[in-house]
Design a protein around this motif. Structure first.
Motif, short mmCIF file in Angstrom:
data_model
loop_
_atom_site.label_atom_id
_atom_site.label_comp_id
_atom_site.label_asym_id
_atom_site.label_seq_id
_atom_site.Cartn_x
_atom_site.Cartn_y
_atom_site.Cartn_z
N GLY A 251 0.81 -1.22 0.00
CA GLY A 251 0.00 0.00 0.00
C GLY A 251 0.83 1.26 0.00
O GLY A 251 0.49 2.24 -0.67
N GLY A 252 1.95 1.26 0.76
CA GLY A 252 2.81 2.43 0.77
C GLY A 252 3.50 2.66 -0.55
O GLY A 252 3.72 3.82 -0.96
N SER A 253 3.87 1.60 -1.25
CA SER A 253 4.58 1.75 -2.52
C SER A 253 3.66 2.22 -3.64
O SER A 253 4.09 3.00 -4.50
CB SER A 253 5.23 0.42 -2.91
OG SER A 253 6.15 -0.01 -1.92
N ALA A 254 2.43 1.72 -3.66
CA ALA A 254 1.56 1.99 -4.79
C ALA A 254 0.46 3.01 -4.50
O ALA A 254 0.09 3.79 -5.38
CB ALA A 254 0.92 0.69 -5.27
N GLY A 255 -0.09 3.00 -3.26
CA GLY A 255 -1.28 3.78 -2.98
C GLY A 255 -1.16 5.29 -3.18
O GLY A 255 -1.88 5.87 -4.00
N PRO A 256 -0.25 5.98 -2.48
CA PRO A 256 -0.18 7.44 -2.63
C PRO A 256 0.11 7.87 -4.06
O PRO A 256 -0.45 8.88 -4.54
CB PRO A 256 0.97 7.83 -1.68
CG PRO A 256 1.01 6.73 -0.67
CD PRO A 256 0.65 5.49 -1.41
N LEU A 257 0.96 7.14 -4.77
CA LEU A 257 1.30 7.51 -6.15
C LEU A 257 0.08 7.38 -7.06
O LEU A 257 -0.21 8.30 -7.86
CB LEU A 257 2.44 6.64 -6.65
CG LEU A 257 2.83 6.83 -8.13
CD1 LEU A 257 3.38 8.22 -8.35
CD2 LEU A 257 3.84 5.78 -8.56
N LEU A 258 -0.64 6.28 -6.97
CA LEU A 258 -1.79 6.08 -7.84
C LEU A 258 -2.88 7.11 -7.57
O LEU A 258 -3.51 7.61 -8.52
CB LEU A 258 -2.34 4.67 -7.65
CG LEU A 258 -1.46 3.53 -8.19
CD1 LEU A 258 -2.05 2.18 -7.81
CD2 LEU A 258 -1.29 3.64 -9.70
N ILE A 259 -3.10 7.44 -6.31
CA ILE A 259 -4.12 8.44 -6.00
C ILE A 259 -3.72 9.82 -6.50
O ILE A 259 -4.53 10.56 -7.07
CB ILE A 259 -4.38 8.45 -4.48
CG1 ILE A 259 -5.13 7.18 -4.09
CG2 ILE A 259 -5.16 9.68 -4.06
CD1 ILE A 259 -5.46 7.08 -2.64
N ALA A 260 -2.46 10.16 -6.33
CA ALA A 260 -2.00 11.46 -6.83
C ALA A 260 -2.10 11.53 -8.35
O ALA A 260 -2.51 12.55 -8.92
CB ALA A 260 -0.56 11.69 -6.38
N CYS A 261 -1.73 10.44 -9.03
CA CYS A 261 -1.80 10.43 -10.48
C CYS A 261 -3.24 10.49 -10.98
O CYS A 261 -3.52 11.08 -12.01
CB CYS A 261 -1.10 9.17 -11.01
SG CYS A 261 -0.93 9.12 -12.80
N ALA A 262 -4.17 9.89 -10.22
CA ALA A 262 -5.56 9.86 -10.65
C ALA A 262 -6.26 11.19 -10.41
O ALA A 262 -7.03 11.66 -11.27
CB ALA A 262 -6.31 8.74 -9.93
N PHE A 263 -5.99 11.84 -9.27
CA PHE A 263 -6.74 13.04 -8.90
C PHE A 263 -6.00 14.34 -9.23
O PHE A 263 -6.64 15.40 -9.22
CB PHE A 263 -7.07 13.01 -7.41
CG PHE A 263 -8.07 11.96 -7.05
CD1 PHE A 263 -9.41 12.16 -7.25
CD2 PHE A 263 -7.67 10.74 -6.51
CE1 PHE A 263 -10.35 11.19 -6.91
CE2 PHE A 263 -8.58 9.77 -6.17
CZ PHE A 263 -9.92 9.99 -6.38
N ALA A 264 -4.72 14.28 -9.48
CA ALA A 264 -3.98 15.51 -9.79
C ALA A 264 -2.91 15.20 -10.84
O ALA A 264 -1.71 15.30 -10.58
CB ALA A 264 -3.35 16.09 -8.53
N PRO A 265 -3.30 14.82 -12.06
CA PRO A 265 -2.29 14.48 -13.08
C PRO A 265 -1.44 15.66 -13.52
O PRO A 265 -0.37 15.47 -14.10
CB PRO A 265 -3.14 13.94 -14.24
CG PRO A 265 -4.50 14.54 -14.02
CD PRO A 265 -4.67 14.69 -12.56
N SER A 266 -1.90 16.88 -13.26
CA SER A 266 -1.14 18.05 -13.70
C SER A 266 0.01 18.40 -12.76
O SER A 266 0.75 19.36 -13.03
CB SER A 266 -2.08 19.25 -13.82
OG SER A 266 -2.69 19.54 -12.56
N LEU A 267 0.18 17.67 -11.68
CA LEU A 267 1.27 17.99 -10.75
C LEU A 267 2.64 17.80 -11.38
O LEU A 267 3.57 18.57 -11.11
CB LEU A 267 1.15 17.12 -9.49
CG LEU A 267 0.07 17.50 -8.49
CD1 LEU A 267 0.01 16.47 -7.37
CD2 LEU A 267 0.34 18.90 -7.92
N LEU A 268 2.79 16.77 -12.22
CA LEU A 268 4.07 16.45 -12.82
C LEU A 268 3.91 16.26 -14.31
O LEU A 268 2.80 16.06 -14.82
CB LEU A 268 4.65 15.17 -12.19
CG LEU A 268 4.96 15.20 -10.70
CD1 LEU A 268 5.37 13.80 -10.22
CD2 LEU A 268 6.06 16.21 -10.39
N ALA A 269 5.05 16.30 -15.02
CA ALA A 269 5.05 16.01 -16.44
C ALA A 269 4.81 14.52 -16.66
O ALA A 269 5.10 13.69 -15.78
CB ALA A 269 6.39 16.42 -17.05
N PRO A 270 4.28 14.12 -17.82
CA PRO A 270 4.02 12.69 -18.07
C PRO A 270 5.26 11.82 -17.89
O PRO A 270 5.16 10.71 -17.35
CB PRO A 270 3.52 12.67 -19.51
CG PRO A 270 2.93 14.02 -19.72
CD PRO A 270 3.77 14.95 -18.92
#
Length: 844
Positions: free
Chosen positions: A434-453
């Protein structure tokens, strides 16, 4: 004021229940002590010879003060010891009359215990309300009020010591307990007024005074027992309500509550009173909710409340096990309650850095406690779940300053200890995943504009590597759900990572790679649950290509409804094969392994076969490109016959070789449905003009029906296949006559020659079936020949003869009569043979 009274009444009711239970326990202990003393006294009298013992026992038949259910067994034991040599005599069992114990307990409670405790609570409330009255009336200044309140508390404590020593009250320790508890509660309230309300003493002095009062309360509780501690708890938590909690602000109030709660935890740990620690935790969370409700409506700052929540949850979780409490759910409750409370506070704190710091610190405390003792591992897992929900809510609310950094910190907070301690058990492996995948997937799903592709892709692939390493470590535990979850998380992260480097619309490519990778991983590990995972990427690809799939479904629906030009409704081939073909082909390829897809094999495999056939159909439609009605008349039947024969031939081959039975049945059934629905009913060339070819025998209509009959006749023996083959043979014979009389276009009326040709063709088929059934000894073939012969006979007599006149009618009946007589003679000779000569399968 009304709320304060209600709260006081609620606390008094709860206190009443607690005291009732204490009174019951105390009464039972006294009865047990009396019983033990009585038994010891009686046993000491039976050390002389038996006769005096009996006499003594008879003289002392007066029932003891203890209940009869305890005294009578003791008397029987004494009698047995006094007369060991006498034989047992049958005697009627004595009747036992149980006293009304609930009435005695209720009487003792109402008459003895309840008044004294209500009196103690009344003393505390009297002191508080006296001070409050003096404030509202302006009778006394702040200094005098505070001194009087302190003096009142000290007098109560001194009175408790006096009650402990006076002969009149020393026998009942509850008097001293009540007075000591009331005095402690009064001193806590006095310090709160002096420091928070009137600012008569500095914060440092107030802190020292609180420490001294706490030490005194602990000493008194050690001296007087749990009732004093209970009185101190109630008085300390109710005091701010009586004095007005918001008069001095939230900060001093929370400092007071924190110090008071810490003192209660210390006392509970020292004496092993788990109930005290649990009660202090409940009261602390009750104050938190009260402050949230009170301050949120006024727009107050709740940051200090968040800090108090974090400290209370962490300290309570550490204090409860130290008191000796063994219930695991009660020990986990403060941590879970703290996470829920912080989640409720997060919107008021705008999901900012302060809210995140509270949450992460409490999560770190949960991880630390889990490292020390595995009992707390469920709380750490709950912390991970709440943290992911916290992150999702923050990103939905648009918080972009603290949340990304907090998500990165949460990843390290859970992933590092999770991977390091994954060998301890599945719980730590779950935290690592959960620590490895959870925060990253949620950030990518709800805020894709935070980082470049590209940055998202690199992070996702790095997280995928961590999850893959975890799955590799767990590969020997094939039944572990964490292994399945780690494998699935790896595939999801690989898909997300690779998709960032590909153009839009090419999601099917990474999904196909993940599908093949999961299938290969399942074969390597041989875990049953892993074999079902390849179905998920394929389903995801179908969802991603829903537009193309909907286009195919629309085309099929139009064709089933009679559309002559379905080619015009097919979506562009580029999108079809980009979105659907790659994952479908990969899934059909792995189906060669019978273990793949597990329990989902039948359903998902059937859906994949259907999608694959639709794609092949769309591709085959491009070959003849029938896009106009004249071209449909020219090539429509030929194209349809070719597609149907491909389905029939493929299904026939697989059925004969017994390979892929599900696919074989699907293909062959599809071919038969196409033959019946399109060629015989909906788009029959007799009704809808379509060219079948100018050559007799070698035309599309005859070959199509004849091949269909051949496939059916040559399948493994089954009545249904033979019946369908017979019907297809009749269709082929009729098509032969129709084409011979009409040419390439079969539409038009039926003439006399054509009608006679039908009778002749059907008569030939019937005679062939009879001959073949007789020579090969096939019963159902002979029956089919006889049935068809009967139908042809009725047709000739009822239809054909009516259309003939003169010599033609005579010759027709003459030929039919001779033929029927010859058939009857030959069939009669066949039936006259011995049963053994008829052949296998003759007997019906």
């Amino acid at each position: 004021m009304a709320f304060t009274l209600l709260l006081v009444l609620g606390v008094a009711a709860a206190f009443f229940v607690v005291l009732r239970r204490l009174a019951v326990v105390e009464q039972e202990l006294r009865r047990v002590e009396s019983l033990v003393a009585r038994i010891e006294q009686r046993e000491s009298r039976f050390v002389a010879p038996s006769e005096p013992l009996v006499a003594a026992s008879r003289e002392e038949d007066v029932p003891p003060p203890a209940p009869e259910q305890f005294a009578q067994p003791a008397a029987r034991i004494v009698t047995a010891r006094a007369r060991p040599a006498q034989p047992a005599k049958a005697s009627p069992a004595p009747t036992r009359t149980s006293p009304a114990r609930p009435a005695i307990q209720l009487e003792a409670l109402i008459g003895g215990s309840l008044p004294i405790w209500i009196g103690g609570a009344a003393l505390v409330l009297a002191g508080f309300f006296l001070v409050r009255y003096s404030i509202e009336s302006g009778l006394l200044g702040p200094t005098v009020r505070t001194l009087l309140a302190a003096l009142f508390g000290l007098v109560l404590i001194a009175a408790s010591e006096g009650a402990r020593r006076l002969p009149a009250t020393a026998e009942d320790p509850r008097v001293a307990q009540v007075l000591a508890g009331a005095g402690v509660a009064s001193l806590y309230g006095t310090l709160y007024m002096a420091a928070a309300l009137y600012h008569l003493i500095a914060p440092l002095t107030a802190f020292v005074a609180v420490v001294l009062v706490t030490a005194a309360a602990m000493g008194l509780a050690l001296r007087h027992g749990p009732p004093t501690a209970a009185m101190a708890l109630i008085g300390g938590f109710v005091a701010p309500l009586v004095a007005g909690f918001d008069t001095a602000g939230v900060g001093p109030l929370l400092v007071y509550l924190g110090l008071f709660t810490a003192a209660l935890f210390g006392l509970a740990i020292h004496r092993g009173w788990g109930w005290l620690a649990l009660a202090a935790s409940i009261a602390g969370f009750a104050w938190i909710n009260y402050l949230i409700a009170a301050l949120d409506g006024r727009g107050g700052d709740l940051s200090a409340v968040g800090g108090f929540t974090m400290l209370l949850a962490a300290c309570a979780s550490a204090a409860l096990p130290a008191t000796g409490m063994h219930n695991r759910w009660l020990r986990l409750a403060p941590l879970v309650a703290g996470f829920v409370q912080l989640l409720a506070l997060a919107p008021a704190l705008e999901f900012g850095a302060l809210a995140w710091s509270f949450y992460l610190v409490l999560a770190a405390a949960a991880l630390f406690l889990s490292w020390r003792q595995s009992l707390y591992l469920p709380a750490a897992l709950a912390a991970l779940g709440f943290l992911l929900a916290f992150e999702a809510l923050a990103l939905i609310q648009g918080e972009r300053s603290a949340t990304p950094l907090a998500a990165a910190g949460a990843t390290l907070l859970f992933a590092v200890p999770g991977h390091g301690l994954a060998g301890r058990g599945r719980g730590w492996a779950t935290l690592a995943l959960g620590g490895s995948a959870g925060p990253l997937l949620i950030a990518c799903a709800f805020a894709p504009s935070l980082l470049a592709p590209a940055a998202w892709g690199a992070l996702a692939l790095a997280a995928a590597a961590a999850c893959a390493y975890l799955a590799w470590r767990l590969r020997r535990d094939s039944d572990a759900p964490v292994l399945t979850a780690a494998s699935l998380a790896t595939g999801l992260l690989v898909t997300v990572g690779l998709a960032q480097f590909l153009p839009d619309g090419w999601l099917s490519l990474p999904l196909t790679l993940v599908l093949l990778g999961l299938a290969d991983w399942a074969r390597a590990v041989r875990a049953p649950a892993l074999f079902e995972l390849p179905a998920l990427p394929w389903i995801a690809a179908m969802v991603a290509g829903a537009e193309s799939l909907f286009g195919l479904a629309t085309m099929v629906g139009a064709a089933l409804g009679g559309d002559r030009l379905p080619l015009l409704g097919i979506p562009p081939l580029t999108g079809l094969f980009r979105d659907l073909a790659l994952p479908t082909a990969a899934l059909l390829a792995i189906l060669l392994d019978p273990r793949q897809l597990g329990r989902a094999r039948r359903l998902v495999g059937s859906l994949a076969i259907a999608v694959g056939i639709l794609l092949l159909h769309a591709l085959a439609k491009q070959l003849l490109a029938i896009a106009t009605l004249p071209r449909f008349v020219e090539l429509g039947f030929v194209e349809r016959a070719l597609l149907t024969q491909v389905c029939l031939a493929s299904g026939w081959y697989l059925l004969r070789t017994r390979r892929l039975p599900s696919l074989a049945a699907f293909l062959f059934g599809l071919g038969l449905v196409r033959f019946v629905w399109f060629d015989l009913l909906l788009l029959n060339p007799v009704l809808e003009p379509q060219a079948v070819g100018p050559f007799p025998l070698l035309n599309a209509a005859v070959l199509h029906a004849a091949l269909t009959a051949f496939w059916l006749w040559t399948l493994p023996r089954a009545p249904a296949w033979r019946t369908a083959g017979a019907l297809a043979t009749i269709v082929a014979a009729l098509a032969l006559v129709r084409q011979a009389t009409h040419g390439s276009l079969l539409a038009g009326p039926v003439g006399t020659l054509e009608n006679t040709g039908y009778s002749a063709a059907l008569l030939g088929v019937a005679l062939f079936w009879l001959w073949r059934g007789i020579t090969a000894g096939v019963y159902d073939l002979r029956i089919a020949g006889l049935a068809l012969l009967t139908l042809v006979t009725f047709k000739v007599f009822l239809l054909d003869a009516a259309a003939l006149d003169g010599v033609l009618r005579i010759l027709s009946f003459l030929a039919l009569g001779v033929a029927l007589i010859g058939i009857s003679w030959a069939y009669g000779r066949f039936l006259a043979r011995p049963a053994a000569a008829i052949g296998e399968g003759d007997a019906p």
